[in-house]
Motif scaffolding. Structure first.
Motif, mmCIF file in Angstrom:
data_model
loop_
_atom_site.group_PDB
_atom_site.id
_atom_site.type_symbol
_atom_site.label_atom_id
_atom_site.label_comp_id
_atom_site.label_asym_id
_atom_site.label_seq_id
_atom_site.Cartn_x
_atom_site.Cartn_y
_atom_site.Cartn_z
ATOM 1 N N ARG A 142 -33.476 -2.529 -16.392
ATOM 2 C CA ARG A 142 -33.702 -2.677 -15.261
ATOM 3 C C ARG A 142 -33.918 -4.017 -14.979
ATOM 4 N NH1 ARG A 142 -39.001 -0.110 -12.572
ATOM 5 N NH2 ARG A 142 -39.761 -0.740 -14.729
ATOM 6 N N ALA A 143 -34.079 -5.032 -16.462
ATOM 7 C CA ALA A 143 -33.541 -5.715 -16.195
ATOM 8 C C ALA A 143 -31.784 -6.523 -16.752
ATOM 9 C CB ALA A 143 -34.008 -6.587 -17.454
ATOM 10 N N ARG A 144 -31.442 -7.952 -15.824
ATOM 11 C CA ARG A 144 -30.740 -8.064 -15.985
ATOM 12 C C ARG A 144 -30.813 -9.867 -17.221
ATOM 13 N NH1 ARG A 144 -27.195 -8.234 -10.839
ATOM 14 N NH2 ARG A 144 -26.865 -9.922 -11.462
ATOM 15 N N GLY A 198 -36.205 -22.126 -15.394
ATOM 16 C CA GLY A 198 -35.011 -21.528 -14.909
ATOM 17 C C GLY A 198 -34.335 -20.635 -15.408
ATOM 18 N N GLN A 199 -35.110 -19.536 -15.528
ATOM 19 C CA GLN A 199 -34.583 -17.993 -16.641
ATOM 20 C C GLN A 199 -34.378 -17.308 -15.009
ATOM 21 O OE1 GLN A 199 -33.738 -17.314 -19.267
ATOM 22 N NE2 GLN A 199 -35.135 -18.449 -19.864
ATOM 23 N N PRO A 200 -32.891 -17.610 -14.760
ATOM 24 C CA PRO A 200 -32.121 -16.780 -13.711
ATOM 25 C C PRO A 200 -33.219 -15.560 -13.462
ATOM 26 C CG PRO A 200 -30.284 -15.844 -15.767
ATOM 27 C CD PRO A 200 -31.757 -16.416 -16.207
ATOM 28 N N ILE A 201 -32.581 -14.355 -11.689
ATOM 29 C CA ILE A 201 -34.118 -13.512 -11.262
ATOM 30 C C ILE A 201 -33.502 -12.447 -12.209
ATOM 31 C CG2 ILE A 201 -31.902 -12.995 -10.018
ATOM 32 C CD1 ILE A 201 -34.195 -12.130 -7.408
ATOM 33 N N GLY A 202 -34.329 -11.645 -12.195
ATOM 34 C CA GLY A 202 -34.274 -10.119 -13.157
ATOM 35 C C GLY A 202 -34.260 -10.511 -15.060
ATOM 36 N N THR A 203 -34.821 -11.800 -15.081
ATOM 37 C CA THR A 203 -35.626 -11.741 -16.170
ATOM 38 C C THR A 203 -36.485 -10.789 -16.210
ATOM 39 O OG1 THR A 203 -34.448 -14.153 -16.292
ATOM 40 C CG2 THR A 203 -35.786 -14.006 -17.984
ATOM 41 N N HIS A 204 -36.595 -10.598 -17.916
ATOM 42 C CA HIS A 204 -38.158 -10.052 -18.393
ATOM 43 C C HIS A 204 -38.554 -11.022 -19.884
ATOM 44 C CE1 HIS A 204 -38.708 -6.663 -15.983
ATOM 45 N NE2 HIS A 204 -37.569 -6.451 -15.470
ATOM 46 N N PRO A 260 -44.037 -12.495 -12.031
ATOM 47 C CA PRO A 260 -44.296 -11.566 -11.784
ATOM 48 C C PRO A 260 -44.882 -10.531 -12.967
ATOM 49 C CG PRO A 260 -42.553 -10.851 -11.341
ATOM 50 C CD PRO A 260 -42.032 -12.343 -11.845
ATOM 51 N N GLY A 294 -45.172 -7.435 -13.752
ATOM 52 C CA GLY A 294 -44.058 -6.734 -14.027
ATOM 53 C C GLY A 294 -42.863 -6.881 -14.772
ATOM 54 N N ALA A 295 -42.948 -7.881 -15.086
ATOM 55 C CA ALA A 295 -41.392 -8.232 -15.841
ATOM 56 C C ALA A 295 -41.707 -9.076 -16.904
ATOM 57 C CB ALA A 295 -40.996 -10.007 -15.828
#
Lengths: 316, 200
Positions: free
Chosen positions: A109-111, A182-188, A211, A213-214
């Motif tokens: 699910r990570a981007r 500064g990591q974009p949203i959806g980074t794991h 979070p 979960g990431a």
């Protein structure tokens, strides 16, 4: 316990003075099950009287069924598994290998994926990189090692602007605050290496509001040696001695007591065993039991944990 | 009026833990109708949450707009509808960095739609804080025509897209951010149970 295969060592290549790469193939060249990035296998080593089983991350291409490759760091103070691999195993050696298991997979699910490796903790990322390349997903890899002797990954990593190497002997250190800002949203984030690095990454991430979960981690855990101790089995009344260089799980196996297991590194939870009585202190070395469960001393993970005190009775 | 507590149901049915202040961090806050009160309660517990907050409010007829505007969020935006707000929400979420806090308060329709967007951007569920306030009207997707009817308050109800009479289920799709509704009289056309108000 996972299904096993008898495979043949076909290549032994020193990557650095400390780290050696081993390649396993099927003796009749039959295809092996393919796997996913981050997977590991358990290698059986018949070391004299003792049967050792150590887990190693696969470093080869997850989609390549022609063989499995691992990289083993020689641990002089370890319990002997890595010394066995370095001194006894040569091309032609046949060894029993489990089918791959993955407790450190990429989150689909990570981007974007940020991979952080310390020392020999680079190994699971070598297969992750192949998978990320295939999926064409954005990533960056930060790889810290004490010295070039330790940095086995250098020989195996592709040249890429997305791969950053820090050798601390050469005065370069990893700046976790900068990596996790500064990591974009959806980074794991995935971290593998010594305990200190893992807890530092998790701490810095928490302070920057990441979070849970990431965040994904895999400790490079092999059972630590310690003082010998004795356990009693409640059902049979047997007592079993655990030597200094043996894990409780290995001692139980040597005594022909069957216990389910998978990762042998305190992460998967399969060997969880109930404690019937405990007069002393369990040294919990696993990542499975919660803080409360540890304090209660009613469960133990025999693959990693040891005991000091008067008596430990297992519900076996 | 506090965070609504819904009666226990199947695991799929979302429950909302309530908003907990995460201090002065970059954040996106979205509230509709009575959800405004959850944001005001949050700010009362720790005013610092507003330091770096974009606050978007969809009043839906409620009168909290001026009070919210006075809270002092870094940015305050009032929108006529969720549809109208989605352009801004998309832009704010899409350009957000990890560590940005997401606070949602109000109806299940708004929280479901925004959390589905956040999940599709790769944000894990544990990064989304939600508090339910106000109407218990639900966003219901007709599993037959796939149309979504907003703010459903009765069971059964009529699909606003295809006209089937639908049974309100607790089965929730996180991917779509809506509950699933199925035809209530498929086996016995025309035999429809008595219409009841849904409860929390």
């Amino acid at each position: 316990m996972s299904k096993q295969m008898m495979l043949e060592v076909t290549e032994v290549e020193p990557l650095t003075p400390l780290v050696t790469r081993f390649r396993f193939e099927h003796p009749e060249k039959a295809p092996l099950p393919i796997f996913s990035g981050g997977a590991h296998v358990v290698v059986e080593m018949p070391d004299g009287e003792m049967l050792r089983r150590n887990a190693y991350s696969l470093i080869s291409d997850p989609n390549d069924a022609s063989g499995y490759e691992i990289a083993v760091r020689r641990e002089e103070t370890g319990r002997g598994g890595s010394r066995y691999m370095h001194s006894e195993v040569t091309p032609g050696t046949r060894m029993r290998i489990s089918v791959p298991t993955n407790l450190f997979a990429l989150d689909p699910r990570a981007r974007k994926h940020v991979l952080i490796a310390g020392g020999i903790g680079i190994t699971p990322f070598l297969s992750h990189l192949r998978q990320l390349d295939l999926l064409q997903q954005p990533f960056e890899l930060h790889y810290a090692a004490r010295s070039r002797d330790e940095a086995a990954g250098l020989k195996l990593l592709p040249k890429s602007a997305r791969i950053h190497v820090q050798i601390s002997d050469e005065g370069n250190r990893m700046d976790l605050g900068e990596i996790l800002t500064g990591q974009p949203i959806g980074t794991h984030v995935y971290v593998c290496g010594p305990e200190g690095l893992i807890s530092a990454v998790l701490d810095v991430a928490a302070r920057h509001g990441w979070p849970k979960g990431a965040l994904h981690s895999e400790a490079f855990a092999s059972p630590p040696p310690g003082k010998p101790f004795t356990v009693t089995l409640a059902k049979s009344g047997r007592t079993i001695e655990v030597s200094a260089s043996q894990s409780l799980l290995e001692a139980l196996e040597a005594a022909k007591v069957e216990i389910d297991w998978s990762c042998r590194g305190g992460a998967c939870g399969r060997c969880e065993t109930k404690v019937a009585a405990c007069d002393g202190q369990i040294e919990h070395n696993d990542h499975w039991l919660s803080r409360d469960e540890r304090a209660e001393q009613k469960k133990i993970m025999p693959c990693m944990s040891r005991f000091t005190g008067a008596a430990l009775v297992l519900d076996l | 009026m506090p965070n609504t507590s819904f009666s226990p149901s199947i695991e799929s049915r979302p429950t909302y833990a309530g908003l907990v202040p995460q201090g002065s961090a970059p954040s996106i806050m979205i509230a509709d109708a009575e959800g405004a009160e959850a944001i005001m309660d949050l700010a009362e517990r720790d005013a610092a949450v507003l330091d770096q907050a974009h606050l978007i409010y969809i009043p839906k007829g409620a009168k909290f707009g001026s009070k919210l505007a006075e809270l002092g969020a870094k940015g305050y935006h009032e929108e006529a509808s969720l549809d109208a707000a989605m352009t801004l929400i998309n832009r704010l979420l899409g350009s957000a960095h990890m560590g940005t806090q997401l606070y949602l308060a109000g109806s299940e329709g708004m929280m479901g739609r925004v959390s589905a967007l956040a999940l599709s951007l790769g944000l894990p569920l544990d990064a989304i804080q939600m508090e339910h306030r106000g109407s218990i009207g639900r966003p219901m997707q007709c599993v037959h025509c796939k149309g979504v009817t907003q703010d459903v308050t009765t069971d059964p109800f009529t699909c606003s897209h295809c006209g089937l009479t639908l049974f309100v289920r607790d089965h929730f799709s996180r991917r779509l951010g809506v509950f699933q509704a199925v035809c209530v009289d498929a086996e016995t056309p025309g035999v429809v149970p008595e219409i009841q108000e849904i409860t929390a």
